[in-house]
Design a protein around this motif. Structure first.
Motif, PDB file in Angstrom:
ATOM      1  N   VAL A 225       0.728  -1.170   0.172  1.00 28.70           N
ATOM      2  CA  VAL A 225       0.200   0.154   0.000  1.00 28.70           C
ATOM      3  C   VAL A 225       0.811   1.483  -0.008  1.00 28.70           C
ATOM      4  O   VAL A 225       2.282   1.664   0.091  1.00 28.70           O
ATOM      5  N   THR A 226       0.279   2.288  -0.697  1.00 34.53           N
ATOM      6  CA  THR A 226       1.162   3.856  -0.677  1.00 34.53           C
ATOM      7  C   THR A 226       0.017   4.675   0.164  1.00 34.53           C
ATOM      8  O   THR A 226      -0.479   5.320  -0.672  1.00 34.53           O
ATOM      9  N   PRO A 227       1.010   5.143   1.748  1.00 38.56           N
ATOM     10  CA  PRO A 227       0.057   6.302   2.122  1.00 38.56           C
ATOM     11  C   PRO A 227       0.728   7.208   2.141  1.00 38.56           C
ATOM     12  O   PRO A 227       1.677   7.332   1.283  1.00 38.56           O
ATOM     13  N   ASN A 228      -0.101   8.705   2.703  1.00 37.81           N
ATOM     14  CA  ASN A 228       1.145   9.430   2.331  1.00 37.81           C
ATOM     15  C   ASN A 228       1.166  10.287   1.273  1.00 37.81           C
ATOM     16  O   ASN A 228       2.334  11.094   1.301  1.00 37.81           O
ATOM     17  N   SER A 229       0.279  10.339   0.131  1.00 40.92           N
ATOM     18  CA  SER A 229       0.064  11.309  -0.974  1.00 40.92           C
ATOM     19  C   SER A 229      -0.076  13.122  -0.559  1.00 40.92           C
ATOM     20  O   SER A 229      -0.739  12.904   0.848  1.00 40.92           O
ATOM     21  N   LYS A 230      -0.027  13.484  -0.879  1.00 42.27           N
ATOM     22  CA  LYS A 230      -0.266  14.981  -0.642  1.00 42.27           C
ATOM     23  C   LYS A 230      -1.488  15.186  -0.668  1.00 42.27           C
ATOM     24  O   LYS A 230      -1.517  15.731   0.744  1.00 42.27           O
ATOM     25  N   PHE A 231      -2.171  14.440  -1.287  1.00 41.14           N
ATOM     26  CA  PHE A 231      -3.802  15.275  -0.949  1.00 41.14           C
ATOM     27  C   PHE A 231      -4.159  14.208   0.092  1.00 41.14           C
ATOM     28  O   PHE A 231      -5.337  14.405   0.960  1.00 41.14           O
ATOM     29  N   ASP A 232      -3.771  12.391   0.755  1.00 37.06           N
ATOM     30  CA  ASP A 232      -3.841  11.869   1.988  1.00 37.06           C
ATOM     31  C   ASP A 232      -3.731  13.482   2.689  1.00 37.06           C
ATOM     32  O   ASP A 232      -4.583  13.416   4.286  1.00 37.06           O
ATOM     33  N   ARG A 233      -2.366  14.020   2.596  1.00 36.01           N
ATOM     34  CA  ARG A 233      -1.789  14.817   3.698  1.00 36.01           C
ATOM     35  C   ARG A 233      -3.017  16.083   3.916  1.00 36.01           C
ATOM     36  O   ARG A 233      -3.317  16.774   4.602  1.00 36.01           O
ATOM     37  N   TRP A 234      -3.341  16.761   3.126  1.00 39.20           N
ATOM     38  CA  TRP A 234      -4.329  17.505   3.182  1.00 39.20           C
ATOM     39  C   TRP A 234      -5.539  16.643   3.570  1.00 39.20           C
ATOM     40  O   TRP A 234      -6.161  17.219   4.650  1.00 39.20           O
ATOM     41  N   LEU A 235      -6.546  15.915   3.100  1.00 38.72           N
ATOM     42  CA  LEU A 235      -7.341  14.706   3.724  1.00 38.72           C
ATOM     43  C   LEU A 235      -7.163  14.624   5.251  1.00 38.72           C
ATOM     44  O   LEU A 235      -8.091  15.221   6.149  1.00 38.72           O
ATOM     45  N   LYS A 236      -6.332  14.812   5.698  1.00 38.17           N
ATOM     46  CA  LYS A 236      -5.711  14.842   7.416  1.00 38.17           C
ATOM     47  C   LYS A 236      -5.906  16.074   7.620  1.00 38.17           C
ATOM     48  O   LYS A 236      -5.125  15.994   9.360  1.00 38.17           O
ATOM     49  N   GLY A 237      -6.241  17.022   7.099  1.00 39.74           N
ATOM     50  CA  GLY A 237      -5.848  18.404   7.711  1.00 39.74           C
ATOM     51  C   GLY A 237      -4.580  19.262   7.622  1.00 39.74           C
ATOM     52  O   GLY A 237      -4.947  20.445   7.706  1.00 39.74           O
ATOM     53  N   ASP A 238      -3.824  18.989   6.778  1.00 42.74           N
ATOM     54  CA  ASP A 238      -2.748  19.722   6.088  1.00 42.74           C
ATOM     55  C   ASP A 238      -3.199  20.815   5.229  1.00 42.74           C
ATOM     56  O   ASP A 238      -2.925  20.405   3.726  1.00 42.74           O
TER      57      ASP A 238
END
Length: 356
Positions: A225-238
């Motif tokens: 699996v490939t976590p920590n994309s830019k979009f995932d970081r945005w989803l997490k509040g960044d």
């Protein structure tokens, strides 16, 4: 399971189709109106009407609130896409053994081909070929999908024939075009290797057999699996993770209806859809496929089940026309592609990259 192949499927959710049980991708008949049914034809008409309404909205004949401005930051709970979690905790001995098997050509007839030959996890989890070569040197029927995040799909193969990773692995091993080996023959080869025998006994308390060969491979695949994309970081509040151009692309992705089929943790991979709702390519009649994931789509060219689109821009342009009945301007395509680039995640701490 190439992530980029066949993107931006449609504006609708109601056209989900369950394929008939079949033996192989090669035996699936092309789509016909009789197969797809009157209900789906009605859905296409409805989608066409919605597209007309959407066009009218673009000329300010609809309320401005039809496209709501996005906040600077978001959370997974408020969006149709959710972040990929870290790899699951699986017995490291089984994962290590599965990795060895994934790279072992002895799991093929003639010891000539490993899983990694078509699924290179050092790059994008697939290859750069439109269609890879089979054991006999002939082209495979479909573009190779990426193995990254495959465990998050609800079904497997382009046709979605296989309900589990185990079934998918078994089919690949048995396929005369891919590995062309029986599990009995594979186990016999591995049992002849003292180091492999020891590895199996350490992980499973027994030597290589049909069940633990498949279990080890699947255990390894679940960690891809490939976590920590830019979009995932945005989803997490960044709030700083995405640029305004990338956010514009995400707004378009939602307002155009792309997100109807590409949502959830894997940004797709969780339903079937007709390809060619409005227009089908001249060489390919309308057909039904499992909607692919868009995770890492920017680094998995070429695109579609046949690898016919060399670039992401071209893939977005084509699918907007065939699935949304929309001719997107270059500026919108640029923004959507910018958003899709933010879906590139990390494997073992490094960004997933395109195959050279």
């Amino acid at each position: 399971m190439r992530a980029g192949a066949y993107i931006l499927t449609t504006t609708r959710m109601s056209g989900r189709v369950t394929p008939n049980p079949i033996d192989s991708d090669e035996n699936v008949p092309s789509w016909t109106p009789a197969r797809f049914g009157v209900r789906s034809v009605a859905v296409v008409v409805i989608v066409g009407l919605l597209s007309i309404v959407g066009s009218l909205c673009s000329f300010s004949l609809c309320p401005a609130q039809s496209v709501t401005p996005m906040p600077e930051a978001s959370t997974a709970a408020s969006e149709p896409i959710t972040p990929i979690p870290d790899p699951p905790a699986i017995d490291p001995l089984k994962v290590s053994l599965g990795k060895q098997l994934f790279n072992d050509p002895r799991l093929s007839r003639g010891n000539s081909h490993s899983c990694a030959a078509c699924h290179d996890v050092q790059t994008n989890g697939a290859t750069k070929q439109s269609r890879d070569l089979g054991l006999d040197g002939s082209l495979l029927q479909f573009n190779t999908p990426t193995v990254f995040n495959a465990a998050l799909n609800f079904r497997f193969s382009w046709r979605g024939k296989f309900p589990t990773l185990q079934a998918d692995a078994l089919a690949s091993l048995a396929s005369s075009h891919i590995m062309s080996i029986t599990l009995g023959d594979a186990a016999e080869k591995l049992r002849a290797d003292p180091s492999m025998r020891r590895a199996f006994i350490e992980a499973y308390a027994t030597g290589p057999d049909a069940d633990n060969i498949v279990d080890a491979i699947v255990s390894y695949e679940r960690t891809l699996v490939t976590p920590n994309s830019k979009f995932d970081r945005w989803l997490k509040g960044d709030a700083t993770a995405l640029s305004e151009h990338e956010l514009k692309g995400y707004r378009l992705f939602k307002s155009l209806g792309c997100v109807s089929c590409h949502q959830g943790m894997n940004v797709g991979g969780n339903l079937f859809e007709q390809r060619g709702v409005f227009t089908a390519p001249p060489s390919s009649p309308p057909d039904v496929f499992r909607v692919p994931s868009l995770r890492n789509v920017a680094v998995t060219p070429p695109y579609f089940h046949n690898g016919s689109a060399p670039t992401l821009d071209e893939a977005v342009r084509r699918m907007a026309r065939s699935q949304l009945n929309t001719a997107l301007p270059d500026a919108d395509i640029s923004a959507i592609v910018a958003f899709l680039n933010t879906l590139t995640g990390e494997y073992q701490g490094a960004p997933v990259r395109a195959a050279p």
